[in-house]
Design an enzyme around this catalytic site. Structure first.
Site, PDB file in Angstrom:
ATOM      1  N   ASP A   1      15.578  24.170 -34.198  1.00 25.87           N
ATOM      2  CA  ASP A   1      15.216  24.607 -32.839  1.00 25.87           C
ATOM      3  C   ASP A   1      15.396  26.100 -32.588  1.00 25.87           C
ATOM      4  O   ASP A   1      15.687  26.511 -31.471  1.00 25.87           O
ATOM      5  CB  ASP A   1      16.045  23.828 -31.789  1.00 25.87           C
ATOM      6  CG  ASP A   1      15.815  22.329 -31.903  1.00 25.87           C
ATOM      7  OD1 ASP A   1      14.700  21.928 -32.288  1.00 25.87           O
ATOM      8  OD2 ASP A   1      16.743  21.570 -31.603  1.00 25.87           O
TER       9      ASP A   1
ATOM     10  N   LEU B   1      15.360  18.252 -40.633  1.00 26.02           N
ATOM     11  CA  LEU B   1      15.110  19.682 -40.793  1.00 26.02           C
ATOM     12  C   LEU B   1      14.043  19.876 -41.880  1.00 26.02           C
ATOM     13  O   LEU B   1      14.102  19.235 -42.928  1.00 26.02           O
ATOM     14  CB  LEU B   1      16.417  20.353 -41.229  1.00 26.02           C
ATOM     15  CG  LEU B   1      16.502  21.864 -41.149  1.00 26.02           C
ATOM     16  CD1 LEU B   1      16.340  22.349 -39.717  1.00 26.02           C
ATOM     17  CD2 LEU B   1      17.846  22.327 -41.711  1.00 26.02           C
TER      18      LEU B   1
ATOM     19  N   GLU C   1       4.803  16.972 -21.963  1.00 27.47           N
ATOM     20  CA  GLU C   1       4.438  17.036 -23.390  1.00 27.47           C
ATOM     21  C   GLU C   1       2.979  16.634 -23.583  1.00 27.47           C
ATOM     22  O   GLU C   1       2.214  17.317 -24.272  1.00 27.47           O
ATOM     23  CB  GLU C   1       5.359  16.125 -24.210  1.00 27.47           C
ATOM     24  CG  GLU C   1       6.792  16.607 -24.205  1.00 27.47           C
ATOM     25  CD  GLU C   1       7.711  15.792 -25.102  1.00 27.47           C
ATOM     26  OE1 GLU C   1       8.659  16.382 -25.618  1.00 27.47           O
ATOM     27  OE2 GLU C   1       7.493  14.581 -25.279  1.00 27.47           O
TER      28      GLU C   1
ATOM     29  N   LEU D   1      12.658  13.923 -36.995  1.00 23.97           N
ATOM     30  CA  LEU D   1      14.118  14.014 -36.977  1.00 23.97           C
ATOM     31  C   LEU D   1      14.742  14.976 -37.980  1.00 23.97           C
ATOM     32  O   LEU D   1      15.820  15.509 -37.739  1.00 23.97           O
ATOM     33  CB  LEU D   1      14.652  12.603 -37.248  1.00 23.97           C
ATOM     34  CG  LEU D   1      15.935  12.121 -36.617  1.00 23.97           C
ATOM     35  CD1 LEU D   1      15.975  12.468 -35.141  1.00 23.97           C
ATOM     36  CD2 LEU D   1      16.013  10.595 -36.778  1.00 23.97           C
TER      37      LEU D   1
ATOM     38  N   HIS E   1      10.251  20.563 -28.447  1.00 25.74           N
ATOM     39  CA  HIS E   1      11.600  20.112 -28.101  1.00 25.74           C
ATOM     40  C   HIS E   1      11.610  19.730 -26.624  1.00 25.74           C
ATOM     41  O   HIS E   1      11.085  20.473 -25.794  1.00 25.74           O
ATOM     42  CB  HIS E   1      12.615  21.227 -28.369  1.00 25.74           C
ATOM     43  CG  HIS E   1      14.018  20.745 -28.225  1.00 25.74           C
ATOM     44  ND1 HIS E   1      14.651  19.979 -29.182  1.00 25.74           N
ATOM     45  CD2 HIS E   1      14.898  20.859 -27.204  1.00 25.74           C
ATOM     46  CE1 HIS E   1      15.855  19.660 -28.767  1.00 25.74           C
ATOM     47  NE2 HIS E   1      16.032  20.187 -27.565  1.00 25.74           N
TER      48      HIS E   1
ATOM     49  N   ASN F   1       3.402  11.161 -28.648  1.00 25.25           N
ATOM     50  CA  ASN F   1       2.815  12.508 -28.758  1.00 25.25           C
ATOM     51  C   ASN F   1       1.796  12.572 -29.887  1.00 25.25           C
ATOM     52  O   ASN F   1       0.722  13.163 -29.724  1.00 25.25           O
ATOM     53  CB  ASN F   1       3.908  13.554 -28.982  1.00 25.25           C
ATOM     54  CG  ASN F   1       4.550  13.995 -27.691  1.00 25.25           C
ATOM     55  OD1 ASN F   1       3.969  14.762 -26.934  1.00 25.25           O
ATOM     56  ND2 ASN F   1       5.739  13.470 -27.420  1.00 25.25           N
TER      57      ASN F   1
HETATM   58  C1  GAR Z   1       9.492  13.720 -27.772  1.00 24.24           C
HETATM   59  O1  GAR Z   1       9.989  13.786 -26.455  1.00 24.24           O
HETATM   60  C2  GAR Z   1       9.830  14.999 -28.518  1.00 24.24           C
HETATM   61  O2  GAR Z   1       9.851  16.134 -27.698  1.00 24.24           O
HETATM   62  C3  GAR Z   1      11.203  14.684 -29.032  1.00 24.24           C
HETATM   63  O3  GAR Z   1      11.144  13.352 -29.442  1.00 24.24           O
HETATM   64  C4  GAR Z   1      10.250  12.646 -28.567  1.00 24.24           C
HETATM   65  C5  GAR Z   1       9.333  11.787 -29.413  1.00 24.24           C
HETATM   66  O4  GAR Z   1       8.569  10.924 -28.619  1.00 24.24           O
HETATM   67  N1  GAR Z   1      11.579  15.580 -30.093  1.00 24.24           N
HETATM   68  C6  GAR Z   1      12.832  15.983 -30.281  1.00 24.24           C
HETATM   69  O5  GAR Z   1      13.755  15.594 -29.600  1.00 24.24           O
HETATM   70  C7  GAR Z   1      13.023  16.991 -31.416  1.00 24.24           C
HETATM   71  N2  GAR Z   1      14.344  17.530 -31.423  1.00 24.24           N
HETATM   72  P1  GAR Z   1       7.266  10.244 -29.203  1.00 24.24           P
HETATM   73  O6  GAR Z   1       7.639   9.652 -30.570  1.00 24.24           O
HETATM   74  O7  GAR Z   1       6.916   9.164 -28.241  1.00 24.24           O
HETATM   75  O8  GAR Z   1       6.217  11.306 -29.326  1.00 24.24           O
END
Ligand code: GAR
Length: 195
Positions: free
Chosen positions: A146, A88, A175, A86, A105, A16
């Site tokens: 969240d 808070l 996303e 990860l 999320h 992302n």
């Molecule tokens: C993503 O799917 C994001 O929505 C999630 O972690 C992934 C990271 O993927 N976030 C959470 O779960 C937050 N609670 P990435 O490192 O490939 O972007």
């Protein structure tokens, strides 16, 4: 210097985050100026270096003590984007950026949120629940996991035979399609309605 300066916080792979680097490259008003990461070996750091984005690695003590806020201020950051982050976010950071700390999320909050609900754990929980749909939630960050105001949600089907990995792939596609655009619109809309 562009008017709006985004810092991205990420902990892992960073697919992302990379979409943000690409989306805002050459944007007239908004730029990604910094990638902050709490894990020295996270692949997102390599993605940032390849995109010529400045990186900073920090630990929990620096996060809670105000050192990370100082880094944000020194870089004239105006908005904070969490992309697979990860921890808070401490209250002194959300207070310094009111309505300007945004998270994604990988489910339809308030379902499947809260502490420990991260990445694949979320998709496994969706699968176990038997729900027929999931999606993404883009929301403002407050001092609870969240629970900030929802800015945007969109859905996708969960089919009978979908594995958690299949669900993850569908959610990631949403996303990539929406997150940078929703953040762009949020920043520009807030600007146009101010004063
Ligand atoms: C993503 O799917 C994001 O929505 C999630 O972690 C992934 C990271 O993927 N976030 C959470 O779960 C937050 N609670 P990435 O490192 O490939 O972007």
């Amino acid at each position: 210097m562009k008017k709006f300066r985004i810092a991205i916080f990420a902990s892992g792979n960073g697919t992302n985050a990379e979409r943000f680097f690409t989306h805002f490259r050459g944007h007239p008003q908004i730029e990604v100026v910094l990638l902050l990461c709490n894990k020295a070996n996270a692949f997102v750091l390599e993605r940032a270096r390849n995109a010529n984005i400045k990186t900073e690695v920090f630990d929990k003590a620096q996060f809670v003590s105000g050192e990370v806020l100082k880094i944000l201020e020194e870089n004239s950051v105006t908005h904070v984007v969490l992309a697979g982050f990860l921890w808070l976010v401490p209250g002194h950071i959300t207070a310094a950026f009111p309505n300007r700390v945004i998270n994604i999320h990988p489910a339809l909050l308030p379902k499947f949120g809260g502490k420990g609900m991260y990445g694949s754990k979320v998709h496994e929980a969706v699968k176990d629940s038997g729900d027929k749909e999931t999606g993404i939630t883009i929301h403002l960050v407050n001092e609870q996991y969240d629970e900030g105001k929802v800015i945007f949600q969109t859905r996708t089907n969960v089919d009978e035979g979908d594995s958690p990995e299949d669900i993850a792939a569908k959610v990631h596609a949403l996303e990539y399609e929406h997150y940078p655009k929703v953040v762009e619109n949020w920043i520009l809309k807030a600007e146009s309605t101010r004063g």
